[in-house]
Scaffold this active site. Structure first.
Site, PDB file in Angstrom:
ATOM      1  N   HIS A 104     -10.212  -1.995  17.908  1.00  0.00           N
ATOM      2  CA  HIS A 104      -9.837  -0.674  17.389  1.00  0.00           C
ATOM      3  C   HIS A 104     -11.093  -0.015  16.828  1.00  0.00           C
ATOM      4  CE1 HIS A 104      -7.303   2.459  15.891  1.00  0.00           C
ATOM      5  NE2 HIS A 104      -7.472   2.157  14.617  1.00  0.00           N
ATOM      6  N   THR A 158      -4.623  -2.027   8.076  1.00  0.00           N
ATOM      7  CA  THR A 158      -5.885  -1.820   7.361  1.00  0.00           C
ATOM      8  C   THR A 158      -7.087  -1.982   8.287  1.00  0.00           C
ATOM      9  OG1 THR A 158      -4.849  -2.665   5.343  1.00  0.00           O
ATOM     10  CG2 THR A 158      -7.250  -2.579   5.383  1.00  0.00           C
ATOM     11  N   ASN A 159      -8.078  -1.100   8.141  1.00  0.00           N
ATOM     12  CA  ASN A 159      -9.301  -1.157   8.943  1.00  0.00           C
ATOM     13  C   ASN A 159     -10.439  -1.874   8.219  1.00  0.00           C
ATOM     14  OD1 ASN A 159      -8.751   0.161  11.453  1.00  0.00           O
ATOM     15  ND2 ASN A 159      -8.576   2.099  10.357  1.00  0.00           N
ATOM     16  N   GLY A 190       0.854  -1.183   0.000  1.00  0.00           N
ATOM     17  CA  GLY A 190       0.000   0.000   0.000  1.00  0.00           C
ATOM     18  C   GLY A 190       0.888   1.230   0.000  1.00  0.00           C
ATOM     19  N   GLY A 195      -0.043   4.461  -0.226  1.00  0.00           N
ATOM     20  CA  GLY A 195      -0.776   5.687   0.062  1.00  0.00           C
ATOM     21  C   GLY A 195      -0.056   6.527   1.100  1.00  0.00           C
ATOM     22  N   ASN A 196      -0.816   7.349   1.819  1.00  0.00           N
ATOM     23  CA  ASN A 196      -0.199   8.244   2.803  1.00  0.00           C
ATOM     24  C   ASN A 196       0.526   7.493   3.913  1.00  0.00           C
ATOM     25  OD1 ASN A 196      -0.914  10.652   1.571  1.00  0.00           O
ATOM     26  ND2 ASN A 196      -2.892  10.766   2.603  1.00  0.00           N
ATOM     27  N   ILE A 197      -0.110   6.432   4.436  1.00  0.00           N
ATOM     28  CA  ILE A 197       0.548   5.673   5.507  1.00  0.00           C
ATOM     29  C   ILE A 197       1.756   4.927   4.950  1.00  0.00           C
ATOM     30  CG2 ILE A 197       0.327   3.895   7.285  1.00  0.00           C
ATOM     31  CD1 ILE A 197      -2.597   4.513   7.513  1.00  0.00           C
ATOM     32  N   GLY A 198       1.594   4.296   3.794  1.00  0.00           N
ATOM     33  CA  GLY A 198       2.695   3.549   3.203  1.00  0.00           C
ATOM     34  C   GLY A 198       3.908   4.416   2.923  1.00  0.00           C
ATOM     35  N   ARG A 229     -15.268   2.509  10.599  1.00  0.00           N
ATOM     36  CA  ARG A 229     -14.275   1.508  10.206  1.00  0.00           C
ATOM     37  C   ARG A 229     -14.976   0.253   9.689  1.00  0.00           C
ATOM     38  NH1 ARG A 229     -12.097   3.524  15.138  1.00  0.00           N
ATOM     39  NH2 ARG A 229     -10.107   4.600  14.853  1.00  0.00           N
TER      40      ARG A 229
END
Length: 319
Positions: free
Chosen positions: A176, A120-121, A10, A12-15, A89
């Protein structure tokens, strides 16, 4: 000594943030995977060009091919649809199960011995699905949840009490989501319990309760403010802390979504849920801690919520 390899699924922003932090922490070479052509390659090139400035010397590669995950020591999974305003979520369940199937099979065929961290949620269910599809053993797969939730709890407490966040020890257990359990009995500021701080008038019970509520909605608050995405700096920092504890055998005890056995914390089946967990070179080891009767009741509510979502996930898979 061979350098470690960190695969980030992934881009994206987190990756992207995970990749940057991996380099800054000098954890090892980085492979950034995504199904979107060009995205992981572009981010990898940008990150690689930051290395001379950061003073680090590691390889960064972007790819759309799961084969490039071969021989990874750690895999951190962020792939999936992120939360949008008004979306829980749990709304993500059906979409992201399919993503976990593809990712899990990629891990199974290319790096089955890796230590896997799922971000991942909805987290507690996705880590369960990821294990189902990847076949990774219980001690080598974990979900990132409690580290982030606890960091939010610590941040809000430090801000309210006007103290260094480094002096605040606070923990969150359970799923979570909205039923997570911030442990006010175990939490303290420089060794002084929150209960004592309430007695001394440093913080009112009402303010403490509001901080607990804000912690439960910590992710949603950021989603509402951003409007077009969800949190990524703190989730990435949490994932890297977990990866570092494994790679460097730090044996940190962190609140994570680990698979606990039936009987532990009152669960009647093996289940991924947020509990204190030791992360070492041997993988993860859930730890039992004593909590109050009220917290036990709250934890059971959270466990039941996770079990219901697992049932929903099983029904989706059956259809």
């Amino acid at each position: 000594m061979a350098r470690k390899k960190i695969a980030l699924i992934g881009a994206g922003n987190i990756g992207g943030t995970l990749a940057h932090l991996s380099l800054i922490k000098q954890l090892g070479d980085v492979v950034l995977f995504d199904i979107a052509p060009g995205m992981p390659q572009g981010k990898a090139l940008d990150l690689l060009q930051s290395c001379p400035i950061e003073g680090v010397d590691f390889k960064v590669r972007g790819t759309n091919d799961y084969k490039d995950l071969e021989h990874s020591d750690v895999v951190i999974v962020t792939a999936g649809v992120p939360r949008k305003p008004g979306m829980s979520r749990d709304d993500l369940l059906g979409i992201n199960i399919k993503v976990m199937q593809a990712v899990g099979e990629g891990i199974k065929h290319n790096c089955p011995d890796a230590f896997v961290i799922c971000i991942t949620n909805p987290l507690d269910i996705m880590v369960n699905m990821l294990q189902k599809f990847s076949g990774v053993p219980d001690n080598k797969i974990v979900g990132m949840a409690g580290v982030l939730d606890s960091a939010r709890f610590r941040t809000f407490l430090a801000d309210e009490l006007n103290v260094s966040v480094q002096q605040v020890q606070a923990y969150v257990m359970g799923g979570h989501g909205d039923t997570m359990v911030p442990l006010t009995k175990m939490s303290n500021v420089a060794g002084v319990s929150l209960e004592q701080l309430v007695k001394e008038g440093k913080i009112s019970q009402e303010r403490l309760d509001s901080i607990v509520a804000r912690t439960r909605n910590g992710g949603g608050e950021i989603v509402a403010l951003l409007k077009t995405g969800s949190a990524y700096y703190a989730p990435a920092a949490a994932g890297i802390q977990m990866a570092e504890s494994y790679l460097r055998d730090k044996k940190m005890i962190l609140p994570c979504a680990a698979k606990i056995k039936a009987g532990m914390y009152g669960v009647d089946e093996d289940l991924f849920v947020g509990v204190p967990t030791e992360i070492s070179a041997n993988g993860v080891r859930p730890i039992h801690v004593e909590i109050s009767e009220k917290e036990k009741e709250q934890l059971q509510v959270s466990i039941n919520a996770v079990k219901e979502l697992n049932k929903a996930a099983a029904e989706i898979l059956a259809n």
